[in-house]
Write an enzyme that holds these catalytic residues in place. Structure first.
Site, mmCIF file in Angstrom:
data_model
loop_
_atom_site.group_PDB
_atom_site.id
_atom_site.type_symbol
_atom_site.label_atom_id
_atom_site.label_comp_id
_atom_site.label_asym_id
_atom_site.label_seq_id
_atom_site.Cartn_x
_atom_site.Cartn_y
_atom_site.Cartn_z
ATOM 1 N N ARG A 1 -0.404 1.987 -0.604
ATOM 2 C CA ARG A 1 -1.690 1.578 -0.024
ATOM 3 C C ARG A 1 -2.811 2.444 -0.623
ATOM 4 O O ARG A 1 -3.863 1.956 -1.002
ATOM 5 C CB ARG A 1 -1.670 1.743 1.507
ATOM 6 C CG ARG A 1 -0.699 0.832 2.247
ATOM 7 C CD ARG A 1 -1.107 -0.621 2.164
ATOM 8 N NE ARG A 1 -2.458 -0.861 2.652
ATOM 9 C CZ ARG A 1 -2.780 -1.084 3.930
ATOM 10 N NH1 ARG A 1 -1.839 -1.117 4.840
ATOM 11 N NH2 ARG A 1 -4.038 -1.295 4.291
ATOM 12 N N GLN B 1 -2.995 -4.835 1.960
ATOM 13 C CA GLN B 1 -1.550 -4.668 2.050
ATOM 14 C C GLN B 1 -0.864 -5.347 0.860
ATOM 15 O O GLN B 1 0.044 -4.787 0.228
ATOM 16 C CB GLN B 1 -1.037 -5.263 3.362
ATOM 17 C CG GLN B 1 0.474 -5.167 3.527
ATOM 18 C CD GLN B 1 0.971 -3.741 3.622
ATOM 19 O OE1 GLN B 1 0.479 -2.969 4.432
ATOM 20 N NE2 GLN B 1 1.945 -3.369 2.805
ATOM 21 N N CYS C 1 5.624 -4.290 5.758
ATOM 22 C CA CYS C 1 4.314 -3.630 5.714
ATOM 23 C C CYS C 1 4.182 -2.522 6.743
ATOM 24 O O CYS C 1 3.290 -1.685 6.644
ATOM 25 C CB CYS C 1 3.211 -4.664 5.899
ATOM 26 S SG CYS C 1 3.419 -5.634 7.402
ATOM 27 N N ASP D 1 7.777 -9.060 8.443
ATOM 28 C CA ASP D 1 6.752 -8.378 9.237
ATOM 29 C C ASP D 1 7.106 -8.565 10.713
ATOM 30 O O ASP D 1 7.995 -9.358 11.055
ATOM 31 C CB ASP D 1 5.371 -8.979 8.912
ATOM 32 C CG ASP D 1 4.222 -8.205 9.563
ATOM 33 O OD1 ASP D 1 4.442 -7.069 10.019
ATOM 34 O OD2 ASP D 1 3.093 -8.742 9.604
HETATM 35 N N1 CP Z 1 0.481 -2.076 7.307
HETATM 36 C C1 CP Z 1 -0.604 -1.682 8.016
HETATM 37 O O1 CP Z 1 -1.704 -2.259 7.892
HETATM 38 O O2 CP Z 1 -0.398 -0.595 8.777
HETATM 39 P P1 CP Z 1 -1.438 -0.042 9.855
HETATM 40 O O3 CP Z 1 -1.606 -1.116 10.907
HETATM 41 O O4 CP Z 1 -0.800 1.212 10.397
HETATM 42 O O5 CP Z 1 -2.739 0.230 9.168
#
Ligand code: CP
Length: 322
Positions: free
Chosen positions: A308, A144, A280, A235
């Site tokens: 990503r 991330q 994220c 987050d």
């Molecule tokens: N940001 C992230 O890791 O998203 P997911 O949990 O959908 O993979």
């Protein structure tokens, strides 16, 4: 926190070709990786680095972005992804991580793992002959952070000296921003309630690995972190697998602690005029971020999600070429 970098007797991030915390790559490698990710974004078919190769992707927990971006990324690099969901490996019936890593190493060319305990990815890495990539543990989310840095590089060009303020829970995302942000030369400021601060050892590791003038500052005041920041990041308030000991579960005290750390319009106005909002995802509008900020003009969240793919393709290229 069950495991912090450097505690496992079997895993040494300085001598591996794995990617579990971000400590494993140098500042120069990180810079090159982000440059390469930009090239791969411009031409998604530019690399076939995984031609004839297979990658096992183990998911003990749900995922949208990580699962899709890795599976698409492996495919675009010419490889084959073997996706294994919770309960599909004998690991779930008691086969040891050591034996699992030994067998997968004979069959695939890299292993990605999303799970709760960071100790599990370290144990798999300690016994794997192929690169192991952390797809998220309770303690770290380094893939991330690569996408986050790529997003900032696209917006601002040079990363060195740029101030990034993370506000909210001092969780795995905060940890990885500290480790990789400092390595990239960012001024990383993390604002959390004292009860939900990042793990102190992660701060030490991030400080020791800082490159190009990078630094880590911890505070308990969101507005102080936001002052002069070019990016404000938050987050979710309750992460997957958060233990009741960290305030999750039925104890609503956690929400009360985190209310002053919401990423809202006022906090954005306290940052630099060209500041972007980062998250994220998945988001909970109204909790850690307002709907106006998430979907507003200053949001770079959707670029982050796309990045990503490009950042992880560059990572996979690097790991299989070592
Ligand atoms: N940001 C992230 O890791 O998203 P997911 O949990 O959908 O993979």
């Amino acid at each position: 926190m069950e495991q912090v970098p450097g505690e496992s007797p079997d895993y040494d991030p300085r001598v591996t070709r794995h990617f579990l915390t971000g400590e494993e790559i140098t500042s120069a490698e990180l810079r090159a990786l982000l440059e390469r990710a930009t090239e791969l974004k411009a031409d998604r078919q530019a690399s076939k680095a995984l031609a004839g190769r297979s990658v096992a992707l183990v998911f003990d927990q749900p995922s949208t972005r990580t699962r899709v971006s890795f599976e698409v990324g492996v495919s675009e690099l010419g490889g084959h992804a073997v996706v294994l969901r919770e309960g599909e490996l004998q690991l779930s019936r008691g086969e040891s991580p050591r034996d699992t890593a030994a067998v997968l190493s004979r069959l695939v060319h890299a292993i990605g793992v999303r799970t709760g305990a960071h100790a599990l990815v370290e144990e798999l890495a300690a016994h794997s002959d192929v690169p192991v990539v952390n797809l998220l543990t309770r303690d770290h989310h380094p893939c991330q952070a690569l996408a986050d840095l790529l997003t900032l590089r696209e917006r601002f060009g040079e990363l060195a000296g740029l101030r990034l303020a993370y506000v909210g829970d001092g969780n795995n995302v905060a940890h990885s921003l500290m480790v990789l942000g400092a390595k990239a030369g960012l001024e990383v400021v993390v604002a959390t309630p004292a009860e939900l601060a990042p793990h102190p050892l992660v701060g030490q590791v991030a400080g020791a690995g800082a490159g190009e003038g990078g630094s880590i500052t911890l505070t308990n005041t969101a507005a102080e972190a936001a002052r002069g920041a070019r990016a404000l990041y938050t987050d979710v308030w309750v992460s997957m697998g958060d233990a009741p000991s960290r305030g999750a579960g039925e104890d609503d005290g956690r929400r009360e602690l985190l209310e002053p750390f919401r990423l809202d319009e006022a906090l954005m106005d306290a940052a630099a005029p060209d500041a972007v909002a980062l998250h994220c995802l998945p988001a909970h509008p109204g909790d850690e971020i307002t709907e106006g900020v998430l979907y507003g003009q200053r949001s770079a969240v959707w670029d982050q999600a796309e990045n990503r793919l490009h950042a992880q393709k560059a990572l996979m290229e690097l790991l299989v070429s070592r």
